[in-house]
Enzyme design. Structure first.
Site, PDB file in Angstrom:
ATOM      1  N   GLU A  36       1.151  -1.134  -0.053  1.00 19.97           N
ATOM      2  CA  GLU A  36      -0.054   0.046   0.035  1.00 19.97           C
ATOM      3  C   GLU A  36       0.911   1.237   0.040  1.00 19.97           C
ATOM      4  O   GLU A  36       1.823   1.365   0.969  1.00 19.97           O
ATOM      5  CB  GLU A  36      -0.907   0.020   1.358  1.00 19.97           C
ATOM      6  CG  GLU A  36      -1.893   0.649   1.289  1.00 19.97           C
ATOM      7  CD  GLU A  36      -2.826   0.565   2.437  1.00 19.97           C
ATOM      8  OE1 GLU A  36      -3.643   1.794   2.815  1.00 19.97           O
ATOM      9  OE2 GLU A  36      -2.896  -0.505   3.131  1.00 19.97           O
ATOM     10  N   ARG A 262       4.628 -13.460   9.481  1.00 17.88           N
ATOM     11  CA  ARG A 262       5.424 -12.198   9.540  1.00 17.88           C
ATOM     12  C   ARG A 262       6.672 -12.018  10.007  1.00 17.88           C
ATOM     13  O   ARG A 262       6.715 -12.846  11.183  1.00 17.88           O
ATOM     14  CB  ARG A 262       4.363 -10.830   9.469  1.00 17.88           C
ATOM     15  CG  ARG A 262       3.896 -10.749  11.038  1.00 17.88           C
ATOM     16  CD  ARG A 262       2.882  -9.778  10.993  1.00 17.88           C
ATOM     17  NE  ARG A 262       3.274  -8.488  10.883  1.00 17.88           N
ATOM     18  CZ  ARG A 262       2.755  -7.652   9.902  1.00 17.88           C
ATOM     19  NH1 ARG A 262       1.773  -8.276   9.248  1.00 17.88           N
ATOM     20  NH2 ARG A 262       2.918  -6.423   9.745  1.00 17.88           N
ATOM     21  N   LYS A 272       4.169   0.787   9.377  1.00 17.75           N
ATOM     22  CA  LYS A 272       4.349   1.914   8.867  1.00 17.75           C
ATOM     23  C   LYS A 272       3.788   3.178   9.500  1.00 17.75           C
ATOM     24  O   LYS A 272       4.269   4.224   9.536  1.00 17.75           O
ATOM     25  CB  LYS A 272       3.525   1.800   7.408  1.00 17.75           C
ATOM     26  CG  LYS A 272       4.694   1.354   6.651  1.00 17.75           C
ATOM     27  CD  LYS A 272       3.798   1.224   5.143  1.00 17.75           C
ATOM     28  CE  LYS A 272       2.869   0.126   4.815  1.00 17.75           C
ATOM     29  NZ  LYS A 272       2.513  -0.088   3.570  1.00 17.75           N
TER      30      LYS A 272
END
Ligand code: ATP
Ligand code: MG
Length: 550
Positions: A36, A262, A272
């Site tokens: 994104e 992850r 982020k």
């Protein structure tokens, strides 16, 4: 492209099997990395990038870079440029660069297909009502009356949603699956929402936007992705991923979603949003601050793409969440730099040494090896004179146990030069050390017979007359774990600036050049350097150097 290192993981097992059963016919393996564009990539993304691109390479397939821009936020060119720079820096090249928003028309058609099949409906419930009706892990959800709308009514309402007849949140489109499903994600999830917002790509064309769980499988299918690798949080969404593709039914060999754990690293926050907050509130000097776990940050810190790829390989691909010790990443950096970079002499907290029996104006050029482990890297000539600087750590007036460096009466080897004996400590008025008066043994010049005599300590030095002063930025972890709360908090001492004297050649260092400061660690010349002053970032220390408490 980066070299493919032979590795094996459960994802390869799946692909091997798919190839054997010809699941995708003659189609090449195609993966994708779908960021994104709302921030800079971090080391967690590096794991995903390495996994997707290296998997594609291993099977002689390809990997797409696809911006996941289904949220109508403003495009930030800075983020897009940084993402592409980071992927390339890691050593990869995408097959195609794509935008999820390019598929909005097709996604809309897919939604209409579902409505026609009676597999989607327009719902008037508020987000609160939807949540309340969704049930819990132990209780089934409740069907609302909207669920029984006719196909015609749904088609009309959905069209009106698209035309902008309703406000944000007034209506949603939901998949009509099973309100009693044990998997809550399958209880009629929302697949389209209303958002009157301008999209960077499609402008004001749309006021309805697809939800991730609906959009992502369609994006993958349109591109012909074979294996859609994502993180473990999406495991429970996989039935929905498969449902969407099955019900739309346009793709004979639909992609499959595969989840992996992850990456979490000690002393490292990977979000982020959190990293952006640090940038915005000035806790760090931008996204590429060398303390940041962003790819831009670790690049500026001096880490190499080889080290990052090696790290991603070494930690492997796990099916369960865990946390990797940041020391493993640092070990990869050390291993990579060890055989690549040259040594330089640099001293911090310098102490002056005067060799009282050395001729006043004599300067000798000493040949010093650039890298002990790589003889082909040759020697460099380093000036040596009557006055030298040594590192503050290499002198103790009262030596600790097992301390073999400079102290009164002791003889040590000045690496690449002579043996020196410390005779006298000259003090300032305040009692601090002004200089050390030493004598040298002319018979011990490095490379001669006399230098074979045994001494216990070896230290490095910088000629005082030709020394250049450099700025050194020593880094500690940006985040520390609070022992009581087990939460990570900002380390107030993550940057300690110091300065030092360096042998003259470092005055010509260029931004991006890396060195081992002999006995100290690995450093990179930072872009802040000017002709007048060179600035070095500490990349990583040498392994467990013996530190004496003073
Ligand atoms: P963040 O939470 O940091 O914002 P994100 O997952 O929202 O990360 P995206 O841009 O959506 O960021 O992620 C792009 C890809 O990178 C996704 O496929 C995601 O699964 C993967 N990714 C993100 N963080 C990690 C991580 N820590 N380890 C492995 N893969 C990750
Ligand atoms: Mg995300």
């Amino acid at each position: 492209m980066a070299d493919v290192i032979e590795m094996k993981n459960f994802i390869h097992d799946i692909i091997d099997n798919d190839i054997e059963t010809k699941k995708y016919g003659d189609k090449d393996i195609l993966t994708r990395f779908p960021p994104e564009p709302n921030g800079y990539l971090h080391i967690g993304h590096a794991k995903s990038i390495c996994l997707n691109f290296m998997t594609a390479q291993k099977y002689k397939g390809a990997c797409n870079l696809r911006y996941d821009d289904t949220n109508p936020v403003k495009e930030d060119v800075e983020y897009i440029n940084s993402i592409e720079e980071d992927v390339r820096w890691l050593g990869f090249e995408w097959k195609e660069r794509l935008w999820a928003s390019d598929y909005f028309d097709e996604m809309f058609d897919c939604a209409v297909t579902l409505i026609r099949k009676g597999k989607a409906y327009v719902c008037d419930c508020t987000p609160e009502e939807i949540r309340a009706n969704r049930g819990t892990l132990t209780e089934p959800g409740r069907e609302c009356s909207c669920r029984n709308r006719t196909v015609e009514e749904n088609l009309e309402l959905f069209e009106e949603m698209r035309e902008g007849k309703y406000k944000d949140g007034e209506k949603v489109l939901r998949a009509r699956i099973d309100m009693a499903s044990p998997n809550i994600n399958m209880r009629d999830p929302v697949i389209y929402r209303i958002a009157h917002a301008t999209h960077h790509n499609t402008g004001d064309k749309w006021c309805i936007y697809p939800m991730y769980d609906f959009a992502h499988p369609i994006e993958d299918a349109i591109e012909g992705i074979t294996h859609s690798i994502c993180t473990l949080e999406f495991e429970d969404h996989r039935p929905l991923y498969d449902w969407v593709l099955r019900e739309i039914g346009k793709w004979p060999t639909p992609p499959q979603q595969i989840e992996f754990a992850r990456l979490n690293i000690t002393n490292t926050v990977m979000s982020k949003r959190y990293l952006k907050a640090l940038v915005d509130d000035g806790s760090v000097d931008g996204w590429d601050d060398p303390r940041m776990p962003t790819i831009a940050g670790i690049r500026r810190r001096g880490y190499t793409p080889e080290a990052v790829r090696d790290f991603c390989e070494r930690i492997g691909v796990a099916k369960a969440n865990s946390t990797v010790d940041v020391a493993q990443l640092e070990a990869c950096v050390r291993d990579d730099l060890k055989l690549k970079v040259e040594n330089r002499n640099v001293v911090e907290n310098p102490i002056k040494v005067v060799i009282t029996n050395y001729p006043e104006d004599l300067v000798e050029e000493m040949a010093i090896e650039n890298n002990r482990e790589v003889p082909e890297m040759g020697d460099r000539m380093v000036p040596f004179g009557r006055e030298l600087w040594v590192d503050g750590d290499d002198f103790m007036e009262v030596p600790a146990k097992k301390y073999f460096r400079l102290f009164p009466g002791n003889e040590v080897r000045f690496k690449g030069a002579y043996f020196l004996t410390c005779n006298e400590v000259i003090k300032n008025e305040d009692g601090s050390v002004k200089e050390l008066h030493c004598t040298y043994d002319p018979e011990t010049r490095s490379g001669t017979e006399g230098a074979n005599r045994k001494v216990k300590g070896t230290i490095h030095w910088v000629d005082a007359k030709t020394a250049v002063k450099i700025r050194i930025r020593n880094y500690d972890y940006l985040m520390l774990e609070n022992q009581e709360t087990c939460e990570m908090e900002l380390n107030p001492d993550s940057l300690v600036e110091s300065w030092g004297y360096a042998e003259p050649s470092l005055g010509d260092a260029k931004a991006g050049e890396r060195f081992q400061f002999f006995r100290k660690g690995y450093y990179i010349c930072d872009e802040l350097s000017t002709d007048e002053e060179k600035v070095f970032n500490k990349i990583v220390g040498l392994k467990s150097s013996f530190k004496v408490k003073k």
